[in-house]
Write a protein that holds these residues in place. Structure first.
Motif, PDB file in Angstrom:
ATOM      1  N   ALA A  12     151.467  79.593  42.018  1.00 40.02           N
ATOM      2  CA  ALA A  12     151.719  78.164  42.194  1.00 40.02           C
ATOM      3  C   ALA A  12     152.988  77.749  41.471  1.00 40.02           C
ATOM      4  CB  ALA A  12     150.526  77.357  41.686  1.00 40.02           C
ATOM      5  N   VAL A  13     153.203  78.283  40.264  1.00 35.52           N
ATOM      6  CA  VAL A  13     154.399  77.934  39.495  1.00 35.52           C
ATOM      7  C   VAL A  13     155.643  78.498  40.170  1.00 35.52           C
ATOM      8  CG1 VAL A  13     155.611  78.320  37.316  1.00 35.52           C
ATOM      9  CG2 VAL A  13     153.198  77.693  37.295  1.00 35.52           C
ATOM     10  N   ILE A  14     155.587  79.773  40.570  1.00 41.31           N
ATOM     11  CA  ILE A  14     156.767  80.442  41.125  1.00 41.31           C
ATOM     12  C   ILE A  14     157.152  79.903  42.495  1.00 41.31           C
ATOM     13  CG2 ILE A  14     157.646  82.662  41.972  1.00 41.31           C
ATOM     14  CD1 ILE A  14     155.909  83.990  39.789  1.00 41.31           C
ATOM     15  N   PHE A  15     156.155  79.656  43.358  1.00 37.59           N
ATOM     16  CA  PHE A  15     156.468  79.319  44.746  1.00 37.59           C
ATOM     17  C   PHE A  15     156.295  77.837  45.086  1.00 37.59           C
ATOM     18  CE2 PHE A  15     155.422  83.885  44.947  1.00 37.59           C
ATOM     19  CZ  PHE A  15     156.584  84.341  45.558  1.00 37.59           C
ATOM     20  N   VAL A  16     155.778  77.035  44.159  1.00 34.92           N
ATOM     21  CA  VAL A  16     155.622  75.597  44.434  1.00 34.92           C
ATOM     22  C   VAL A  16     156.341  74.770  43.373  1.00 34.92           C
ATOM     23  CG1 VAL A  16     154.001  73.693  44.733  1.00 34.92           C
ATOM     24  CG2 VAL A  16     153.396  75.975  45.571  1.00 34.92           C
TER      25      VAL A  16
ATOM     26  N   GLY B  75     157.442  68.131  33.504  1.00 31.95           N
ATOM     27  CA  GLY B  75     156.290  67.921  32.635  1.00 31.95           C
ATOM     28  C   GLY B  75     155.180  68.924  32.901  1.00 31.95           C
ATOM     29  N   LEU B  76     154.939  69.236  34.183  1.00 29.42           N
ATOM     30  CA  LEU B  76     153.905  70.212  34.528  1.00 29.42           C
ATOM     31  C   LEU B  76     154.291  71.616  34.068  1.00 29.42           C
ATOM     32  CD1 LEU B  76     152.906  68.983  38.108  1.00 29.42           C
ATOM     33  CD2 LEU B  76     151.591  68.754  35.982  1.00 29.42           C
ATOM     34  N   ILE B  77     155.587  71.926  34.131  1.00 27.01           N
ATOM     35  CA  ILE B  77     156.034  73.235  33.652  1.00 27.01           C
ATOM     36  C   ILE B  77     155.853  73.331  32.139  1.00 27.01           C
ATOM     37  CG2 ILE B  77     158.093  74.665  33.298  1.00 27.01           C
ATOM     38  CD1 ILE B  77     158.968  73.829  36.107  1.00 27.01           C
ATOM     39  N   VAL B  78     156.128  72.236  31.432  1.00 25.59           N
ATOM     40  CA  VAL B  78     155.895  72.229  29.984  1.00 25.59           C
ATOM     41  C   VAL B  78     154.412  72.461  29.693  1.00 25.59           C
ATOM     42  CG1 VAL B  78     155.914  70.784  27.902  1.00 25.59           C
ATOM     43  CG2 VAL B  78     157.888  70.801  29.437  1.00 25.59           C
ATOM     44  N   LEU B  79     153.533  71.802  30.433  1.00 25.33           N
ATOM     45  CA  LEU B  79     152.095  72.015  30.247  1.00 25.33           C
ATOM     46  C   LEU B  79     151.710  73.458  30.550  1.00 25.33           C
ATOM     47  CD1 LEU B  79     150.574  68.758  31.803  1.00 25.33           C
ATOM     48  CD2 LEU B  79     150.780  69.350  29.380  1.00 25.33           C
ATOM     49  N   PHE B  80     152.306  74.037  31.588  1.00 27.80           N
ATOM     50  CA  PHE B  80     152.031  75.438  31.911  1.00 27.80           C
ATOM     51  C   PHE B  80     152.452  76.352  30.768  1.00 27.80           C
ATOM     52  CE2 PHE B  80     154.178  79.354  33.301  1.00 27.80           C
ATOM     53  CZ  PHE B  80     153.073  80.090  33.701  1.00 27.80           C
ATOM     54  N   VAL B  81     153.654  76.116  30.214  1.00 26.66           N
ATOM     55  CA  VAL B  81     154.141  76.958  29.117  1.00 26.66           C
ATOM     56  C   VAL B  81     153.229  76.828  27.896  1.00 26.66           C
ATOM     57  CG1 VAL B  81     156.032  77.296  27.473  1.00 26.66           C
ATOM     58  CG2 VAL B  81     156.530  76.934  29.908  1.00 26.66           C
ATOM     59  N   LEU B  82     152.811  75.596  27.577  1.00 26.32           N
ATOM     60  CA  LEU B  82     151.917  75.399  26.432  1.00 26.32           C
ATOM     61  C   LEU B  82     150.580  76.099  26.655  1.00 26.32           C
ATOM     62  CD1 LEU B  82     152.591  71.627  25.610  1.00 26.32           C
ATOM     63  CD2 LEU B  82     153.446  73.638  24.389  1.00 26.32           C
ATOM     64  N   ALA B  83     150.034  75.994  27.880  1.00 29.58           N
ATOM     65  CA  ALA B  83     148.777  76.680  28.183  1.00 29.58           C
ATOM     66  C   ALA B  83     148.965  78.193  28.131  1.00 29.58           C
ATOM     67  CB  ALA B  83     148.271  76.252  29.560  1.00 29.58           C
ATOM     68  N   HIS B  84     150.101  78.661  28.622  1.00 26.99           N
ATOM     69  CA  HIS B  84     150.410  80.084  28.603  1.00 26.99           C
ATOM     70  C   HIS B  84     150.461  80.606  27.164  1.00 26.99           C
ATOM     71  CE1 HIS B  84     152.199  83.896  29.732  1.00 26.99           C
ATOM     72  NE2 HIS B  84     153.265  83.645  28.979  1.00 26.99           N
ATOM     73  N   VAL B  85     151.147  79.872  26.297  1.00 28.52           N
ATOM     74  CA  VAL B  85     151.245  80.280  24.891  1.00 28.52           C
ATOM     75  C   VAL B  85     149.866  80.255  24.234  1.00 28.52           C
ATOM     76  CG1 VAL B  85     152.169  79.627  22.621  1.00 28.52           C
ATOM     77  CG2 VAL B  85     153.643  79.560  24.644  1.00 28.52           C
TER      78      VAL B  85
ATOM     79  N   GLN C 211     145.055  83.716  36.455  1.00 25.62           N
ATOM     80  CA  GLN C 211     146.452  83.924  36.100  1.00 25.62           C
ATOM     81  C   GLN C 211     147.304  84.098  37.350  1.00 25.62           C
ATOM     82  OE1 GLN C 211     145.684  87.347  33.458  1.00 25.62           O
ATOM     83  NE2 GLN C 211     146.912  86.295  31.900  1.00 25.62           N
ATOM     84  N   LYS C 212     146.831  84.916  38.274  1.00 30.20           N
ATOM     85  CA  LYS C 212     147.601  85.172  39.489  1.00 30.20           C
ATOM     86  C   LYS C 212     147.836  83.897  40.293  1.00 30.20           C
ATOM     87  CE  LYS C 212     146.263  90.016  40.168  1.00 30.20           C
ATOM     88  NZ  LYS C 212     145.672  91.009  41.089  1.00 30.20           N
ATOM     89  N   LEU C 213     146.771  83.118  40.489  1.00 31.84           N
ATOM     90  CA  LEU C 213     146.909  81.885  41.272  1.00 31.84           C
ATOM     91  C   LEU C 213     147.830  80.893  40.578  1.00 31.84           C
ATOM     92  CD1 LEU C 213     143.201  81.401  42.446  1.00 31.84           C
ATOM     93  CD2 LEU C 213     145.142  82.236  43.798  1.00 31.84           C
ATOM     94  N   THR C 214     147.746  80.833  39.252  1.00 31.06           N
ATOM     95  CA  THR C 214     148.608  79.924  38.507  1.00 31.06           C
ATOM     96  C   THR C 214     150.060  80.358  38.604  1.00 31.06           C
ATOM     97  OG1 THR C 214     146.834  79.416  36.942  1.00 31.06           O
ATOM     98  CG2 THR C 214     149.076  78.893  36.253  1.00 31.06           C
ATOM     99  N   TYR C 215     150.326  81.659  38.401  1.00 27.45           N
ATOM    100  CA  TYR C 215     151.698  82.151  38.481  1.00 27.45           C
ATOM    101  C   TYR C 215     152.278  81.946  39.876  1.00 27.45           C
ATOM    102  CZ  TYR C 215     150.861  84.499  33.995  1.00 27.45           C
ATOM    103  OH  TYR C 215     150.587  84.762  32.682  1.00 27.45           O
TER     104      TYR C 215
ATOM    105  N   ASP D  13     151.026  92.891  41.477  1.00 29.01           N
ATOM    106  CA  ASP D  13     150.538  92.240  40.261  1.00 29.01           C
ATOM    107  C   ASP D  13     150.177  90.769  40.425  1.00 29.01           C
ATOM    108  OD1 ASP D  13     150.954  94.624  38.848  1.00 29.01           O
ATOM    109  OD2 ASP D  13     153.057  94.136  38.476  1.00 29.01           O
ATOM    110  N   LEU D  14     150.735  90.081  41.428  1.00 27.41           N
ATOM    111  CA  LEU D  14     150.521  88.642  41.532  1.00 27.41           C
ATOM    112  C   LEU D  14     149.606  88.230  42.684  1.00 27.41           C
ATOM    113  CD1 LEU D  14     154.066  87.207  40.695  1.00 27.41           C
ATOM    114  CD2 LEU D  14     152.138  87.619  39.176  1.00 27.41           C
ATOM    115  N   LEU D  15     149.602  88.992  43.755  1.00 27.43           N
ATOM    116  CA  LEU D  15     148.718  88.632  44.867  1.00 27.43           C
ATOM    117  C   LEU D  15     147.284  89.008  44.509  1.00 27.43           C
ATOM    118  CD1 LEU D  15     150.728  89.673  48.050  1.00 27.43           C
ATOM    119  CD2 LEU D  15     150.415  87.383  47.082  1.00 27.43           C
ATOM    120  N   PRO D  16     146.343  88.072  44.584  1.00 27.94           N
ATOM    121  CA  PRO D  16     144.949  88.400  44.246  1.00 27.94           C
ATOM    122  C   PRO D  16     144.375  89.441  45.190  1.00 27.94           C
ATOM    123  CG  PRO D  16     145.296  86.018  44.311  1.00 27.94           C
ATOM    124  CD  PRO D  16     146.518  86.645  44.905  1.00 27.94           C
TER     125      PRO D  16
END
Length: 265
Positions: free
Chosen positions: A182-186, A228-238, A176-180, A141-144
């Motif tokens: 980056a968030v999960i592994f970086v 702060g970047l995680i907060v931005l990710f969550v807001l963009a996700h929502v 979505q995959k690339l963003t997830y 589901d996550l690897l492009p």
């Protein structure tokens, strides 16, 4: 022409759904308690020690027209942030009471909340990652896919996002995959490691850890930036959930079932 027939397909497994909601709760508590900790010294620095005369970011109060106002300094820029940052509720404080846990001033209580939910966050993340690797969620589901990484496909995805067009599909789109990934592994590992770099106990056992980030104060700054970047990710996700069909997305994350057009299977 009648709308295409829709059917429910399986999109999220039980572990993915459970860890998603636990992660959300943990992140909220970590954010609010982290702001409480930050309020104990609302300034950020680079390097090993706090150079009080030259903070990179700081929040404080100043007098304007006979009244105290909040000021936020970023680099050499000063911005008046009265009532929110620097001064709020008739007291000098970085972030306002409604944005911190607890709302009253208590560094000790803020640390208790932060550390307790930090361990929950880490353990929950390890459960998600382990289950995802063993069960194939990360690979499946996550690897492009190769066809998703072509310039034409990437360009089309970017245009669709810019136009707020999100056709329902069984699989995530490539952005979505690339963003997830980056968030999960970086981003999340960065936040965890920089947080550990500020722990005196970890510093004693692993003195090289803060040096990875250029010093203890640099680690604190990077920890704040990561949060702060995680907060931005969550807001963009929502926001993406709201514009792409909130009921469908919520059903998928609660029951695992996602509605797609029959030709999108």
């Amino acid at each position: 022409m009648p709308p295409p027939a829709r059917m429910l397909v399986h999109r999220h497994g039980l572990v993915t759904r459970a860890t998603h909601w636990i992660n959300l709760a943990a992140l909220i508590v970590l954010l609010l308690s982290g702001l409480q900790i930050f309020n104990a010294h609302p300034a950020l620095y680079w390097g090993e020690v706090s150079t009080f005369a030259r903070p990179w970011v700081s929040m404080f109060a100043a007098e304007r027209g006979g009244e105290a106002v909040g000021i936020t300094k970023i680099g050499s820029t000063y911005v008046e942030t009265a009532g929110v940052l620097g001064f709020s509720g008739n007291e000098v404080r970085g972030f306002p009471a409604w944005a911190t846990l607890p709302s009253y001033r208590s560094l000790a209580d803020g640390r208790r909340w932060h550390f307790a939910f930090a361990w929950l966050f880490v353990l929950n993340g390890l459960v998600y990652l382990s289950a995802g690797l063993i069960g194939g969620h990360v690979r499946r589901d996550l690897l492009p896919a190769r066809d998703q990484l072509t310039p034409r496909h990437l360009a089309r995805e970017i245009v669709d996002h810019a136009r707020l067009r999100f056709p329902a599909s069984r699989r995530y789109n490539v952005l979505q995959k690339l963003t997830y990934l980056a968030v999960i592994f970086v981003l999340l590992p960065m936040m965890v490691l920089t947080g550990l770099s500020m722990s005196p106990g970890m510093n004693a056992g692993f003195p090289w850890l803060p040096e990875l980030f250029g010093g203890r104060q640099s680690a604190r700054t990077l920890h704040f930036i990561s949060a702060g970047l995680i907060v931005l990710f969550v807001l963009a996700h929502v926001a993406m959930v709201l514009v792409s069909g909130p009921l469908n997305s919520l059903r998928a994350m609660i029951t695992g079932k996602y509605a797609v057009a029959e030709e999108a299977r």
